[in-house]
Each structure stands twice: as C-alpha cells, then as structure tokens.
Design a protein around this motif. Sequence first.
Motif, PDB file in Angstrom:
ATOM      1  N   CYS A 130       4.341  -0.353   0.368  1.00 42.03           N
ATOM      2  CA  CYS A 130       4.877  -0.980   1.589  1.00 42.03           C
ATOM      3  C   CYS A 130       6.349  -0.671   1.810  1.00 42.03           C
ATOM      4  O   CYS A 130       6.785  -0.453   2.937  1.00 42.03           O
ATOM      5  CB  CYS A 130       4.666  -2.497   1.547  1.00 42.03           C
ATOM      6  SG  CYS A 130       2.914  -2.956   1.649  1.00 42.03           S
TER       7      CYS A 130
ATOM      8  N   TYR B 200       7.690   1.853   4.308  1.00 34.83           N
ATOM      9  CA  TYR B 200       6.604   2.356   5.152  1.00 34.83           C
ATOM     10  C   TYR B 200       6.894   2.013   6.624  1.00 34.83           C
ATOM     11  O   TYR B 200       6.943   0.844   6.979  1.00 34.83           O
ATOM     12  CB  TYR B 200       5.263   1.752   4.696  1.00 34.83           C
ATOM     13  CG  TYR B 200       4.071   2.207   5.500  1.00 34.83           C
ATOM     14  CD1 TYR B 200       3.531   3.478   5.323  1.00 34.83           C
ATOM     15  CD2 TYR B 200       3.492   1.366   6.445  1.00 34.83           C
ATOM     16  CE1 TYR B 200       2.441   3.897   6.071  1.00 34.83           C
ATOM     17  CE2 TYR B 200       2.395   1.780   7.191  1.00 34.83           C
ATOM     18  CZ  TYR B 200       1.871   3.042   6.997  1.00 34.83           C
ATOM     19  OH  TYR B 200       0.792   3.450   7.740  1.00 34.83           O
TER      20      TYR B 200
ATOM     21  N   TYR C 115       9.336  -0.683   6.801  1.00 30.40           N
ATOM     22  CA  TYR C 115       9.046  -2.026   6.272  1.00 30.40           C
ATOM     23  C   TYR C 115       9.990  -2.303   5.098  1.00 30.40           C
ATOM     24  O   TYR C 115      10.162  -1.460   4.222  1.00 30.40           O
ATOM     25  CB  TYR C 115       7.578  -2.125   5.833  1.00 30.40           C
ATOM     26  CG  TYR C 115       7.162  -3.530   5.466  1.00 30.40           C
ATOM     27  CD1 TYR C 115       6.893  -4.467   6.455  1.00 30.40           C
ATOM     28  CD2 TYR C 115       7.077  -3.935   4.132  1.00 30.40           C
ATOM     29  CE1 TYR C 115       6.534  -5.766   6.117  1.00 30.40           C
ATOM     30  CE2 TYR C 115       6.716  -5.225   3.790  1.00 30.40           C
ATOM     31  CZ  TYR C 115       6.446  -6.136   4.793  1.00 30.40           C
ATOM     32  OH  TYR C 115       6.104  -7.424   4.467  1.00 30.40           O
TER      33      TYR C 115
ATOM     34  N   CYS D 256       3.255  -7.875   1.552  1.00 28.57           N
ATOM     35  CA  CYS D 256       3.235  -8.755   2.715  1.00 28.57           C
ATOM     36  C   CYS D 256       2.772 -10.120   2.221  1.00 28.57           C
ATOM     37  O   CYS D 256       1.779 -10.200   1.469  1.00 28.57           O
ATOM     38  CB  CYS D 256       2.278  -8.251   3.790  1.00 28.57           C
ATOM     39  SG  CYS D 256       2.740  -6.633   4.468  1.00 28.57           S
TER      40      CYS D 256
ATOM     41  N   ASP E 269      -0.580  -9.386  -0.026  1.00 28.23           N
ATOM     42  CA  ASP E 269      -1.185  -8.075   0.202  1.00 28.23           C
ATOM     43  C   ASP E 269      -0.339  -7.025  -0.504  1.00 28.23           C
ATOM     44  O   ASP E 269       0.852  -6.896  -0.207  1.00 28.23           O
ATOM     45  CB  ASP E 269      -1.247  -7.806   1.720  1.00 28.23           C
ATOM     46  CG  ASP E 269      -2.082  -6.591   2.081  1.00 28.23           C
ATOM     47  OD1 ASP E 269      -2.265  -5.697   1.229  1.00 28.23           O
ATOM     48  OD2 ASP E 269      -2.535  -6.528   3.240  1.00 28.23           O
TER      49      ASP E 269
ATOM     50  N   ASP F 277      -5.238  -0.651  -2.023  1.00 28.58           N
ATOM     51  CA  ASP F 277      -4.769  -1.646  -1.041  1.00 28.58           C
ATOM     52  C   ASP F 277      -5.677  -2.879  -1.129  1.00 28.58           C
ATOM     53  O   ASP F 277      -6.890  -2.770  -0.925  1.00 28.58           O
ATOM     54  CB  ASP F 277      -4.841  -0.989   0.346  1.00 28.58           C
ATOM     55  CG  ASP F 277      -4.301  -1.851   1.470  1.00 28.58           C
ATOM     56  OD1 ASP F 277      -3.747  -2.925   1.214  1.00 28.58           O
ATOM     57  OD2 ASP F 277      -4.452  -1.406   2.646  1.00 28.58           O
TER      58      ASP F 277
ATOM     59  N   HIS G 228      -9.049   0.261   7.483  1.00 29.83           N
ATOM     60  CA  HIS G 228      -8.620   1.637   7.718  1.00 29.83           C
ATOM     61  C   HIS G 228      -9.069   2.547   6.594  1.00 29.83           C
ATOM     62  O   HIS G 228      -9.220   2.100   5.446  1.00 29.83           O
ATOM     63  CB  HIS G 228      -7.090   1.676   7.820  1.00 29.83           C
ATOM     64  CG  HIS G 228      -6.401   0.961   6.685  1.00 29.83           C
ATOM     65  ND1 HIS G 228      -6.026   1.603   5.538  1.00 29.83           N
ATOM     66  CD2 HIS G 228      -6.085  -0.356   6.500  1.00 29.83           C
ATOM     67  CE1 HIS G 228      -5.477   0.712   4.702  1.00 29.83           C
ATOM     68  NE2 HIS G 228      -5.507  -0.497   5.258  1.00 29.83           N
TER      69      HIS G 228
ATOM     70  N   HIS H 117      -2.827   4.796   5.585  1.00 28.29           N
ATOM     71  CA  HIS H 117      -3.629   4.413   6.746  1.00 28.29           C
ATOM     72  C   HIS H 117      -4.191   5.652   7.418  1.00 28.29           C
ATOM     73  O   HIS H 117      -3.439   6.492   7.889  1.00 28.29           O
ATOM     74  CB  HIS H 117      -2.805   3.590   7.744  1.00 28.29           C
ATOM     75  CG  HIS H 117      -2.412   2.255   7.209  1.00 28.29           C
ATOM     76  ND1 HIS H 117      -1.143   1.985   6.752  1.00 28.29           N
ATOM     77  CD2 HIS H 117      -3.129   1.120   7.023  1.00 28.29           C
ATOM     78  CE1 HIS H 117      -1.094   0.718   6.323  1.00 28.29           C
ATOM     79  NE2 HIS H 117      -2.275   0.185   6.467  1.00 28.29           N
TER      80      HIS H 117
ATOM     81  N   GLU I   4     -10.736  -5.742   5.674  1.00 23.21           N
ATOM     82  CA  GLU I   4      -9.693  -6.759   5.497  1.00 23.21           C
ATOM     83  C   GLU I   4      -9.688  -7.775   6.632  1.00 23.21           C
ATOM     84  O   GLU I   4      -8.702  -7.907   7.359  1.00 23.21           O
ATOM     85  CB  GLU I   4      -8.333  -6.088   5.351  1.00 23.21           C
ATOM     86  CG  GLU I   4      -8.018  -4.999   6.375  1.00 23.21           C
ATOM     87  CD  GLU I   4      -6.661  -4.333   6.100  1.00 23.21           C
ATOM     88  OE1 GLU I   4      -5.642  -5.040   6.141  1.00 23.21           O
ATOM     89  OE2 GLU I   4      -6.637  -3.119   5.843  1.00 23.21           O
TER      90      GLU I   4
ATOM     91  N   TRP J 147       7.229  -6.980  12.929  1.00 29.12           N
ATOM     92  CA  TRP J 147       6.109  -6.829  11.997  1.00 29.12           C
ATOM     93  C   TRP J 147       5.143  -8.012  12.007  1.00 29.12           C
ATOM     94  O   TRP J 147       3.930  -7.832  12.112  1.00 29.12           O
ATOM     95  CB  TRP J 147       6.631  -6.692  10.550  1.00 29.12           C
ATOM     96  CG  TRP J 147       7.174  -5.364  10.239  1.00 29.12           C
ATOM     97  CD1 TRP J 147       8.501  -5.009  10.220  1.00 29.12           C
ATOM     98  CD2 TRP J 147       6.439  -4.183   9.922  1.00 29.12           C
ATOM     99  NE1 TRP J 147       8.619  -3.683   9.896  1.00 29.12           N
ATOM    100  CE2 TRP J 147       7.377  -3.156   9.703  1.00 29.12           C
ATOM    101  CE3 TRP J 147       5.071  -3.888   9.794  1.00 29.12           C
ATOM    102  CZ2 TRP J 147       6.980  -1.859   9.366  1.00 29.12           C
ATOM    103  CZ3 TRP J 147       4.686  -2.603   9.454  1.00 29.12           C
ATOM    104  CH2 TRP J 147       5.643  -1.610   9.255  1.00 29.12           C
TER     105      TRP J 147
ATOM    106  N   GLU K  99      -8.811  -8.619   1.362  1.00 28.78           N
ATOM    107  CA  GLU K  99      -8.956  -7.170   1.537  1.00 28.78           C
ATOM    108  C   GLU K  99      -9.363  -6.489   0.238  1.00 28.78           C
ATOM    109  O   GLU K  99      -8.810  -6.771  -0.817  1.00 28.78           O
ATOM    110  CB  GLU K  99      -7.613  -6.573   1.997  1.00 28.78           C
ATOM    111  CG  GLU K  99      -7.608  -5.041   2.054  1.00 28.78           C
ATOM    112  CD  GLU K  99      -6.303  -4.451   2.582  1.00 28.78           C
ATOM    113  OE1 GLU K  99      -5.253  -5.094   2.415  1.00 28.78           O
ATOM    114  OE2 GLU K  99      -6.357  -3.341   3.151  1.00 28.78           O
TER     115      GLU K  99
END
Length: 269
Positions: free
Chosen positions: A65, A68, A71, A76, A103, A114, A177, A184, A210, A227, A241
């Motif tokens: 993350c 990214y 971010y 998260c 996450d 992920d 995804h 992704h 997810e 975000w 997820e």
Amino acid sequence: MAIKRRDGIVIYDSNADFAGMRKAGKVAAECLDYIAPYVQPGVTTGELDDLCRDFMVAKGAVPACMGYHGYPKNTCISINHVICHGIPDNERKLVDGDILNIDVTAIVDGWYGDTSRMYYCGKPKIKASRLCEVTYECLMRGIDVVKPGAHFGDIGYVIAEYAHKYGYSVVDMFCGHGVGKVFHDAPNVMHIANKGTGPVMEEGMIFTIEPMINIGRPDGIILQNGWTAVTRDKSLSAQFEHSLGVTKDGYEIFTSSPKGMDKPPYKIG
Ligand code: MF3
Ligand code: CO
Ligand code: CO
C-alpha cells in the motif's frame, strides 16, 4: 509461464505461480493473525499500521500500500461506517465497541498477497457482530462458486442474494480484482451481479473477492483525503477479503489464517 488473455485477464501457472502466491498470501494472513491482540481500546490506527509494517518487513515482505498511487500508509484500517481505504493516523484511538477492517497486502518475490478481516475492539453491539458474521459468509459463499467454467457474475449473485436476505446492501463502487504479479489487474470482480454474466473462469486465474456490506444504503462518499470511503447514511459497513486462484476443479485460497483466525471473535494466545 503466465499468458494474458485477449480480455486482459492473466492465466498463471497453477503450479509454479501459485507457489509464489502461497508465500505472499501466507505473510499477509500471518500479519492479520499477529495484529489481533493489539486491537484494544486506546490504541491508535497509526500504531497498528506501524506494527503491521514491521511484521511484514521482518518476514522479508514489502507492504504494497505504501506509495501506491500516493497512498501514505502500509495498511488500510476502516472503522465502523468507513467502507474501505481508511488511512491510519495517530489521532483516532479505538474505543470499546468499534468494529474495524484491517487490509494488508504483502509483496513477496514480486507476488502480491491481499487480504483483510474484521476485528472487534472490546465487545461489539449485536447489530455490528451480526453484520460481520454475514459479511464473512458472503465472502465464503462467493469463493465457493469459483471453478473453471463459472462466470464472474456468479460470485456477485450469491453474495448479494445472501446479504439481501438480512436486509443489508452490497457496495458497488469498489470491486475485487485480478492480483498476482501486480496489485490490481483485470478483471473487476463485482460483489453484486447477475448469474451467468461476466468473463468465464479458467484454471490459473488469480483474483480477490472482498465484499463490502452495509447495514443501510449502499451509497458511499469519498472524504477530502481522496481515499477514504464512508457510507453516505453513516450506517456500519464490514468487509473481508481473500486472494485465491482457480484450480483444475475449484479454487485455492492463498490467504487463509494459519491460526484459524479467519473471522472474529479471535481467541488470543
Ligand atoms: N488492499 C486494497 C484492496 O483490497 C487496496 C488498497 S490500495 C491503497 O484492493 F492504496 F489504499 F492501499
Ligand atoms: Co484487494
Ligand atoms: Co485488500
């Protein structure tokens, strides 16, 4: 060797490449096991983020993350009415009764694992724990339709059917995804869809499921930080997820908890 289909979906080698995903998925899942005892009243989401980062780095993984698309954190952490992409900070202390999603995505040898789970801070309200239970069941029902020949829409069909039975709504502004050598990728994995729609699954595909499930309306709004998505009606939202691969006759989950801590409440120690 992996090949890309005309529709952009990558078909990986279900031996060599799945072995890579197993390693990355294991580190991500272990990180979610590791963080469970730290989810307590008074801890900040920033502290939890630091702990997850340190854990992944100690395992030789890179937190995907951070950086990214700009971010700013390693995980998260989405509390209560936050749908997803809650940014950890040093202000918000957890309080008794909060429910939160953590996450994490770990990169190991270029493979992305992920995964996310819900956590209870102290004792959740019945309404909150019921939402988490149903959301976990949504994820597992979605996973259970995965096999060669199934359509991606079949996943969203069973998820929405189950969520709606409880009067909950399914968030449609975010999807699962494709994952693997990139974070992704195609396809978008819808969590509300019609049976028999979308691409057909093939052995070697790797993707996430997810689902984000709300007690109230499905609508979300993105906060000023660009975000974080929150429910428009401030109702509680939950998410789980997994990253998984399509096998010859079904699926393999890469991010199952080594400690059996796949859903709360987690027995610590
Ligand atoms: N891990 C999230 C997912 O499930 C993506 C987070 S992207 C970030 O796809 F930049 F917000 F970290
Ligand atoms: Co994901
Ligand atoms: Co994720």
